[in-house]
Enzyme design. Structure first.
Site, PDB file in Angstrom:
ATOM      1  CG  PHE A   1      -0.227   0.321   2.538  1.00  0.00           C
ATOM      2  CD1 PHE A   1       0.062   1.624   2.916  1.00  0.00           C
ATOM      3  CD2 PHE A   1       0.163  -0.703   3.383  1.00  0.00           C
ATOM      4  CE1 PHE A   1       0.720   1.907   4.117  1.00  0.00           C
ATOM      5  CE2 PHE A   1       0.814  -0.438   4.583  1.00  0.00           C
ATOM      6  CZ  PHE A   1       1.098   0.870   4.947  1.00  0.00           C
TER       7      PHE A   1
ATOM      8  CE  LYS B   1      -3.426  -8.444  -3.848  1.00  0.00           C
ATOM      9  NZ  LYS B   1      -4.008  -7.506  -2.801  1.00  0.00           N
TER      10      LYS B   1
ATOM     11  CD  GLU C   1      -6.010  -5.986   0.598  1.00  0.00           C
ATOM     12  OE1 GLU C   1      -5.895  -6.553   1.698  1.00  0.00           O
ATOM     13  OE2 GLU C   1      -5.196  -6.153  -0.343  1.00  0.00           O
TER      14      GLU C   1
ATOM     15  CB  SER D   1       4.916  -8.210   6.074  1.00  0.00           C
ATOM     16  OG  SER D   1       4.241  -9.419   5.742  1.00  0.00           O
TER      17      SER D   1
ATOM     18  CB  CYS E   1      10.875  -1.302   3.161  1.00  0.00           C
ATOM     19  SG  CYS E   1      11.524  -0.902   1.531  1.00  0.00           S
TER      20      CYS E   1
ATOM     21  CD  GLU F   1       8.815  -3.436   8.353  1.00  0.00           C
ATOM     22  OE1 GLU F   1       9.313  -2.740   7.455  1.00  0.00           O
ATOM     23  OE2 GLU F   1       8.252  -4.522   8.132  1.00  0.00           O
TER      24      GLU F   1
END
Length: 499
Positions: free
Chosen positions: A165, A189, A192, A242, A297, A390
Site C-alpha cells: 500500500f 495484484k 486492496e 512484510s 521499508c 518493524e
C-alpha cells in the site's frame, strides 16, 4: 475500446469520493465474479473513497487466461517496438502528474510532495526500462575456429506481481518496465487498500498502445494472491510487503517450481558517531524517520547513538516537535495501524524506554482520520520489540552504544538486512562500518540509502527471499531466461572432441 479510468478531480486535501475500482482483464473493466467489493478509505479523513473488487480464483483464472492469450503476439513484437509503448507511457505519466499525485495522496494519505515523489520515482524506474533496447541485445563470441556461442534473453511467459500500500505507483513500476520490455505478459495484484494507482496505470498503458491482455489487474485480498502463485500458467512472481508474507509466498511458489523474488520488511539502522555533523545528521534522521509517516521499508526506525551524541539527540527531538501533522507528515494507512503503533510505544515505555516525543495523543487535522504523531523513544534496548521489530510507522527508536563495534554488532544481530547508514565526518569510520554492515543497501550521511536507477533495489537476510535485486538489470534478468546457442557452419581441420 472501453472507457478510460475516470479523471480524479480533487486538487486539495478536502475529501472527494472516487469511482469503483474493477479488475482490468483483456482491456476491459471487469467486476469480480462474486460481485463482492471492499471499501477503500481515505486515511486523512477516515471516509470511504470508493470500493474495489474482491476477487477470487475464478477472477485470477480469467486474468491469467487473458495474459496467456496475449503472450504470443507480444513476445513476437520486436523489443524496440515494445519499448515504444513505455516511451508513450512516460509522456502520459508526466502529462497526468498532478492528477496522479493527488490520487495517491487521497488513497494513501501522503502529503502532496511525497505523493508527487511516488509518481516521479516511478517515472525514473520506467526510464530505466526504456534503456533496455540498447542494453539487452545479448552476447556473442567466436569461441573457437568456426564455432560461435551466443546468449539471448527470452521472456518467461505470464508473470505476476503483488505490491503493497505504501507506494501505489512506484512499486508497480519497479516490475512492469523490465517485465513488459522483456516480452512477458503480466497480472498485477495491487494492495486492496490503495488500488487506484494501478487502475490508472492500466488505463494509461492502453492509451500508450499496449495490446489488450498484455497487462491485467486482479484486485482483492489473500485468495487472489494465493490464486496467482498457485496458477500453473504463472511462471514468475515478485512480491513486496512484510517478511512474514514474503517468506510464505517464496516457499509456496518455489515448491511449485516458480521463479520467485519476494522483498520483505526492514529494521533499518542509522549509526551516529560523536563526530557526525549535528545539523546534517539531525535533519536527515528526522526526514528519514517520518517521511511517508514512517510507512516505507527504507525508513530510519532505529538510531544507534555511539558515545556522547546527546546534543544531536536533543536537536533531533527539537526538529521533530516542530513537524506539523497534515502538512509535513500525513496519516497512517488505517485504524489498525494506529492501534499497532500505539502498542509498540506503550510496550517500550512499560519496559523502561523514555518517550522523548509522544505521538499517541495528537489532535487529528479536521478531527477525523488515522493519525499518529512523530514519536521518539530513547534508551531503547535492542531486545525490546521497538528495538528489533518493524513498526512501520512514525516512531524513531534510539539505542545507546559505547563503541562503534558495539553498534555494528547490534546492527548485525538484526534478522533483517535491508539498509544501514553511518553518520560521521571521518572516512575511516565510514569505511569500517560499510565493510561490516549486514545490509544490502548502505549509506554514509544518508538517511534513506535507496540506490537511484540504474542501481538495483534489494536487501539481504529476512528482507529478501530469492536471488538478485528487483530493479535495474537484475530485474530484467529475473523476468527472463537465457538461451545459449552454439553454432558451427564449417568443419575445422584441427577439430577435436571439444570443437
Amino acid at each position: 475500446m472501453p472507457s478510460p479510468a475516470p479523471s480524479f478531480q480533487a486538487r486539495s486535501h478536502d475529501f472527494a469520493p472516487y469511482a469503483p475500482c474493477h479488475n482490468w482483464i483483456a482491456g476491459q473493466w471487469t467486476p469480480a465474479a462474486s460481485g463482492e467489493t471492499l471499501p477503500v478509505h481515505n486515511p486523512r479523513h477516515g471516509e470511504v473513497l470508493g470500493h474495489v473488487a474482491l476477487s477470487g480464483p475464478d477472477d485470477v483464472a480469467r486474468a491469467v487466461a487473458a495474459a496467456k492469450a496475449a503472450l504470443p503476439g507480444w513476445k513476437d513484437t520486436p523489443l524496440k517496438e515494445r519499448v515504444q509503448v513505455l516511451f508513450r507511457l512516460k509522456h502520459l505519466l508526466e502529462r497526468d502528474l498532478d492528477e496522479l499525485s493527488w490520487l495517491v495522496s487521497h488513497e494513501n494519505g501522503k502529503v502532496l510532495p511525497e505523493a508527487r515523489g511516488d509518481v516521479l520515482k516511478g517515472i525514473e524506474c520506467l526510464e530505466y526500462g526504456l534503456s533496455l533496447e540498447n542494453m539487452a541485445q545479448g552476447e556473442q563470441l567466436d569461441v573457437s575456429r568456426g564455432i560461435n556461442c551466443s546468449t539471448s534473453h527470452e521472456p518467461l511467459g505470464v508473470c505476476a506481481g503483488v505490491v503493497p500500500f505504501n507506494f501505489p505507483v512506484m512499486v508497480p513500476l519497479w516490475m512492469l518496465p523490465q517485465a513488459l520490455a522483456a516480452g512477458n505478459t503480466f497480472v498485477l495484484k495491487p494492495s486492496e487498500l490503495v488500488p487506484y494507482g494501478a487502475m490508472k496505470l492500466a488505463s494509461l498503458l492502453q492509451e500508450a498502445g499496449l495490446p489488450d491482455g498484455v497487462f491485467n489487474t486482479v484486485n482483492g485480498a489473500q485468495p487472489a494472491v494465493e490464486g496467482l502463485v498457485d496458477h500453473p500458467d504463472v511462471k514468475a512472481m515478485a512480491f513486496v510487503g512484510s517478511t512474514r508474507v514474503a517468506r510464505l509466498l517464496y516457499a509456496r511458489g518455489a515448491a511449485l517450481g516458480k521463479r520467485m523474488l519476494c522483498l520483505g520488511g526492514a529494521k533499518n539502522h542509522l549509526l551516529v558517531a560523536p563526530d557526525a555533523d549535528p545539523e546534517l545528521t539531525a535533519t536527515t534522521v528526522v526526514a528519514s524517520a517520518y517521511g511517508c509517516a514512517g510507512q516505507r521499508c527504507m525508513a530510519a526506525s532505529l538510531m544507534i547513538g555511539v558515545g556522547d551524541v546527546q546534543a544531536i539527540v536533543d536537536q533531533i527531538a527539537a526538529i521533530t516537535r516542530k513537524l506539523r501533522l497534515g502538512e509535513d507528515m500525513g496519516p497512517v494507512i488505517s485504524q489498525a495501524a494506529v492501534d499497532r503503533i500505539h502498542r509498540y510505544i506503550d510496550q517500550a515505555e512499560q519496559m523502561g524506554a523514555k518517550v522523548l516525543v509522544d505521538g499517541r495523543r495528537v489532535a487529528a487535522p479536521g478531527g477525523r482520520g488515522h493519525w499518529v504523531g512523530p514519536t521518539i523513544l530513547d534508551h531503547v534496548r535492542p531486545d525490546m520489540p521497538a528495538g528489533c521489530e518493524e513498526i512501520f510507522g512514525p516512531v524513531l527508536s534510539i539505542v545507546r552504544a559505547r563503541t562503534l563495534d558495539e553498534a555494528i554488532a547490534i546492527e548485525n544481530a538484526s534478522s533483517y538486512g535491508n539498509a544501514a547508514s553511518i553518520f560521521t565526518t571521518n572516512g575511516a569510520v565510514a569505511r569500517h562500518c560499510l565493510e561490516r554492515f549486514e545490509a544490502g543497501m548502505c549509506g554514509v550521511n544518508v538517511g534513506v540509502p535507496v540506490p537511484r536507477e540504474p542501481f538495483g533495489f534489494g536487501g539481504w537476510n529476512d528482507s529478501l527471499f530469492g536471488h538478485g535485486d528487483l530493479t535495474g538489470y537484475d530485474g530484467f534478468r529475473f523476468w527472463t531466461r537465457p538461451r545459449k546457442v552454439t553454432s558451427r557452419w564449417s568443419l575445422s581441420k584441427d577439430a577435436t572432441w571439444m570443437s
